[in-house]
Motif scaffolding. Structure first.
Motif, mmCIF file in Angstrom:
data_model
loop_
_atom_site.group_PDB
_atom_site.id
_atom_site.type_symbol
_atom_site.label_atom_id
_atom_site.label_comp_id
_atom_site.label_asym_id
_atom_site.label_seq_id
_atom_site.Cartn_x
_atom_site.Cartn_y
_atom_site.Cartn_z
ATOM 1 N N GLN A 259 -14.131 8.664 -9.723
ATOM 2 C CA GLN A 259 -13.553 9.910 -10.228
ATOM 3 C C GLN A 259 -13.368 10.942 -9.129
ATOM 4 O OE1 GLN A 259 -16.406 10.898 -13.297
ATOM 5 N NE2 GLN A 259 -14.983 10.340 -14.946
ATOM 6 N N ARG A 260 -14.248 10.938 -8.139
ATOM 7 C CA ARG A 260 -14.225 12.016 -7.145
ATOM 8 C C ARG A 260 -13.643 11.615 -5.788
ATOM 9 N NH1 ARG A 260 -18.612 11.328 -3.615
ATOM 10 N NH2 ARG A 260 -20.314 10.001 -4.378
ATOM 11 N N THR A 261 -13.295 10.341 -5.623
ATOM 12 C CA THR A 261 -12.753 9.927 -4.330
ATOM 13 C C THR A 261 -11.235 9.845 -4.387
ATOM 14 O OG1 THR A 261 -13.086 8.366 -2.503
ATOM 15 C CG2 THR A 261 -12.755 7.418 -4.694
ATOM 16 N N GLU A 262 -10.608 9.804 -3.217
ATOM 17 C CA GLU A 262 -9.144 9.762 -3.127
ATOM 18 C C GLU A 262 -8.658 8.314 -3.062
ATOM 19 O OE1 GLU A 262 -7.568 12.092 0.016
ATOM 20 O OE2 GLU A 262 -8.447 13.978 -0.672
ATOM 21 N N VAL A 263 -7.613 8.020 -3.824
ATOM 22 C CA VAL A 263 -6.989 6.701 -3.797
ATOM 23 C C VAL A 263 -5.477 6.879 -3.733
ATOM 24 C CG1 VAL A 263 -8.862 5.601 -5.103
ATOM 25 C CG2 VAL A 263 -6.902 6.578 -6.333
ATOM 26 N N ASP A 264 -4.771 5.812 -3.357
ATOM 27 C CA ASP A 264 -3.314 5.840 -3.368
ATOM 28 C C ASP A 264 -2.796 4.444 -3.670
ATOM 29 O OD1 ASP A 264 -3.395 4.337 -0.987
ATOM 30 O OD2 ASP A 264 -3.159 6.107 0.286
ATOM 31 N N ALA A 265 -1.493 4.265 -3.511
ATOM 32 C CA ALA A 265 -0.863 2.998 -3.896
ATOM 33 C C ALA A 265 -1.283 1.832 -3.017
ATOM 34 C CB ALA A 265 0.658 3.153 -3.867
ATOM 35 N N ARG A 266 -1.943 2.110 -1.879
ATOM 36 C CA ARG A 266 -2.393 1.033 -0.998
ATOM 37 C C ARG A 266 -3.848 0.668 -1.234
ATOM 38 N NH1 ARG A 266 -2.098 3.088 4.503
ATOM 39 N NH2 ARG A 266 -2.658 5.046 3.520
ATOM 40 N N THR A 267 -4.528 1.368 -2.120
ATOM 41 C CA THR A 267 -5.955 1.151 -2.352
ATOM 42 C C THR A 267 -6.198 -0.123 -3.154
ATOM 43 O OG1 THR A 267 -6.360 3.536 -2.332
ATOM 44 C CG2 THR A 267 -8.055 2.139 -3.341
ATOM 45 N N ALA A 268 -7.197 -0.907 -2.726
ATOM 46 C CA ALA A 268 -7.631 -2.097 -3.465
ATOM 47 C C ALA A 268 -9.043 -1.844 -3.997
ATOM 48 C CB ALA A 268 -7.622 -3.324 -2.568
ATOM 49 N N ILE A 269 -9.228 -2.110 -5.278
ATOM 50 C CA ILE A 269 -10.521 -1.917 -5.938
ATOM 51 C C ILE A 269 -11.048 -3.274 -6.386
ATOM 52 C CG2 ILE A 269 -11.699 -0.931 -7.950
ATOM 53 C CD1 ILE A 269 -9.703 1.389 -7.838
ATOM 54 N N CYS A 270 -12.267 -3.597 -5.975
ATOM 55 C CA CYS A 270 -12.898 -4.864 -6.356
ATOM 56 C C CYS A 270 -14.275 -4.572 -6.940
ATOM 57 C CB CYS A 270 -13.061 -5.781 -5.146
ATOM 58 S SG CYS A 270 -11.519 -6.211 -4.314
ATOM 59 N N THR A 271 -14.503 -5.020 -8.176
ATOM 60 C CA THR A 271 -15.829 -4.877 -8.760
ATOM 61 C C THR A 271 -16.481 -6.252 -8.819
ATOM 62 O OG1 THR A 271 -17.103 -4.212 -10.703
ATOM 63 C CG2 THR A 271 -14.850 -4.945 -11.105
ATOM 64 N N LEU A 272 -17.679 -6.340 -8.242
ATOM 65 C CA LEU A 272 -18.369 -7.615 -8.077
ATOM 66 C C LEU A 272 -19.713 -7.626 -8.800
ATOM 67 C CD1 LEU A 272 -17.838 -7.993 -4.191
ATOM 68 C CD2 LEU A 272 -16.221 -8.525 -6.020
ATOM 69 N N THR A 273 -19.924 -6.720 -9.750
ATOM 70 C CA THR A 273 -21.266 -6.503 -10.295
ATOM 71 C C THR A 273 -21.678 -7.499 -11.367
ATOM 72 O OG1 THR A 273 -20.519 -5.029 -12.061
ATOM 73 C CG2 THR A 273 -20.966 -4.024 -9.909
ATOM 74 N N HIS A 274 -20.732 -8.041 -12.138
ATOM 75 C CA HIS A 274 -21.026 -8.890 -13.306
ATOM 76 C C HIS A 274 -21.820 -8.137 -14.381
ATOM 77 C CE1 HIS A 274 -20.604 -12.045 -10.130
ATOM 78 N NE2 HIS A 274 -20.009 -12.718 -11.107
ATOM 79 N N ASP A 275 -21.852 -6.838 -14.324
ATOM 80 C CA ASP A 275 -22.683 -6.060 -15.248
ATOM 81 C C ASP A 275 -21.782 -5.102 -16.021
ATOM 82 O OD1 ASP A 275 -24.463 -4.223 -16.483
ATOM 83 O OD2 ASP A 275 -25.966 -4.562 -14.933
ATOM 84 N N THR A 276 -21.751 -5.247 -17.362
ATOM 85 C CA THR A 276 -20.847 -4.418 -18.163
ATOM 86 C C THR A 276 -21.194 -2.936 -18.078
ATOM 87 O OG1 THR A 276 -22.228 -4.824 -20.105
ATOM 88 C CG2 THR A 276 -20.308 -6.269 -19.780
ATOM 89 N N ARG A 277 -22.456 -2.614 -17.805
ATOM 90 C CA ARG A 277 -22.817 -1.188 -17.688
ATOM 91 C C ARG A 277 -22.028 -0.524 -16.570
ATOM 92 N NH1 ARG A 277 -28.845 -0.991 -16.292
ATOM 93 N NH2 ARG A 277 -28.106 -2.732 -14.987
ATOM 94 N N PHE A 278 -21.803 -1.279 -15.500
ATOM 95 C CA PHE A 278 -21.042 -0.745 -14.373
ATOM 96 C C PHE A 278 -19.554 -1.034 -14.526
ATOM 97 C CE2 PHE A 278 -25.234 -1.863 -12.354
ATOM 98 C CZ PHE A 278 -25.677 -0.559 -12.209
ATOM 99 N N ASP A 279 -19.229 -2.267 -14.919
ATOM 100 C CA ASP A 279 -17.831 -2.707 -14.932
ATOM 101 C C ASP A 279 -16.948 -1.927 -15.900
ATOM 102 O OD1 ASP A 279 -18.365 -4.590 -13.057
ATOM 103 O OD2 ASP A 279 -18.108 -6.330 -14.366
#
Length: 395
Positions: A259-279
């Motif tokens: 929510q507080r960081t900057e992203v743009d059209a080149r940003t890649a987001i990968c979630t590796l947690t396997h935990d629904t609380r985080f995902d």
């Protein structure tokens, strides 16, 4: 040009004139993209390349001749001829067009300043006329990424403003591309083709989940030139010692950090947690953002459960289709390092709108031309997407 920025910056500091050969157009399976350059100084020192070795000697001779004899910038095209296998050309079968010009750093001080900005990691663009009336060829503008004033001149009037605006758009997209300006009373009477070399800030790779896969992925991401962030809410796992290749390690809830960081059209987001609380809260937010790639690790069973939960939040289907899960291409990956390669391979394929298929199973040119819209972003054609996912033990 930016492939040899360090050497050119030093030559500009020393006020050393040089000849610059720049790839300005590519057709077919040419080995180097537009913007790649070779330079030769008055002592015959050479840096860079334009073809990976096929036509370097011929381009070197053109540069030497321009430095010795002088003259206007000139364009030269190199391709492959079946009729004359010994002619100078590209063995790969493609064609490149090269602009060769003499550069005097004292006459163009803004070029040296732009190269200094690049060395300091600041976003900047250099726009160079590559097609048009002879007296326009090789003229440049340098355009900073901070919305500051541009430097240099093309026509000293409307064309400068038009090119500067297009260069800023390309900087925002992180793209080097050719643009057309002029040919009308409102901009410039003379139509000009300009190659904009864009040096943007590094694209971001945001990795959520401080697991072994994240350590390998951060190494692969850094190797590819990403600014890598690893984020996890558990301080015992989110440590600099565990992720030495990351540019930053953040202890925070994933969705709160996003929510507080900057992203743009080149940003890649990968979630590796396997935990629904985080995902789940993370993906609810990530899939609404204008980022380039969103991927989530897990088995197909995990993915199906994750999608069901996201649908319960009333997430539109068009947003769910943006989610790449199971994450990665089907490489049969088992180890964290192999899985990292499968993930970055999918990111690369998605970025360039490629299929991810073996080249031996495809026909046509290896390097496809990418048509761009007026603001420099890719104008993508629909291509078949191969469902893919890295292999994990729980599959």
């Amino acid at each position: 040009m930016f492939n040899i920025a360090d050497t050119l910056r030093q030559w500009c500091r020393e006020a050393r004139p040089f000849a610059l050969a720049t790839v300005i157009d590519v057709r077919g399976s040419a080995p180097k993209p537009p913007g790649t350059a070779l330079a030769v100084d008055e002592d015959g020192n050479v840096v860079g390349n334009v073809s990976g070795g096929c036509v370097e000697a011929a381009v070197y001779d053109l540069c030497q001749r321009l430095l010795t004899v002088g003259g206007f910038p000139a364009r030269a095209r190199f391709g492959y001829s079946d009729d004359d296998g010994f002619a100078v050309g590209l063995t790969c079968g493609g064609e490149i067009e090269v602009l060769v010009q003499r550069v005097d750093p004292c006459a163009e001080p803004h070029l040296g300043a732009a190269l200094e900005d690049i060395a300091e990691g600041r976003a900047t663009a250099v726009a160079r006329v590559v097609e048009g009336p002879e007296h326009f060829l090789g003229r440049t503008l340098s355009v900073p990424g901070d919305e500051g004033p541009y430097h240099g001149t093309l026509d000293g009037g409307p064309a400068d403003e038009a090119v500067a605006a297009r260069a800023r758009a390309l900087l925002r997209a992180g793209r080097t591309a050719r643009v057309e300006v002029g040919g009308d009373a409102d901009s410039c009477p003379q139509p000009l083709t300009v190659l904009v070399h864009a040096h943007a800030s590094r694209p971001r790779l945001l990795i959520f989940g401080a697991v072994d896969f994240a350590a390998a992925l951060s190494r692969a991401g850094r190797f590819l030139g990403y600014h890598v962030t690893v984020c996890d809410a558990r301080p015992v796992f989110a440590t600099r010692a565990r992720f030495p290749d990351a540019d930053e390690v953040v202890t925070d809830w994933p969705h709160r950090y996003l929510q507080r960081t900057e992203v743009d059209a080149r940003t890649a987001i990968c979630t590796l947690t396997h935990d629904t609380r985080f995902d789940l809260p993370l993906l609810q937010l990530a899939l609404t953002l204008p980022v380039g790639y969103v991927g989530a690790m897990g088995s197909r069973r995990t993915h199906e459960d994750r999608v069901r939960r996201l649908r319960r939040t009333a997430m539109p289907e068009e947003r769910l289709t943006r989610l790449r899960s199971p994450i990665g291409l089907d490489l049969g990956a088992l180890t964290p390092e192999e899985t990292a390669i499968s993930i970055v391979a999918e990111i690369i394929a998605h970025t360039h709108d490629a299929t991810g298929l073996p080249l031996s199973q495809r026909t046509g040119p290896i390097h496809r031309a990418v048509h761009r819209t007026t603001d420099g972003t890719p104008e993508k054609e629909p291509r078949p997407w191969i469902p893919a996912g890295a292999f994990h033990a729980e599959d």
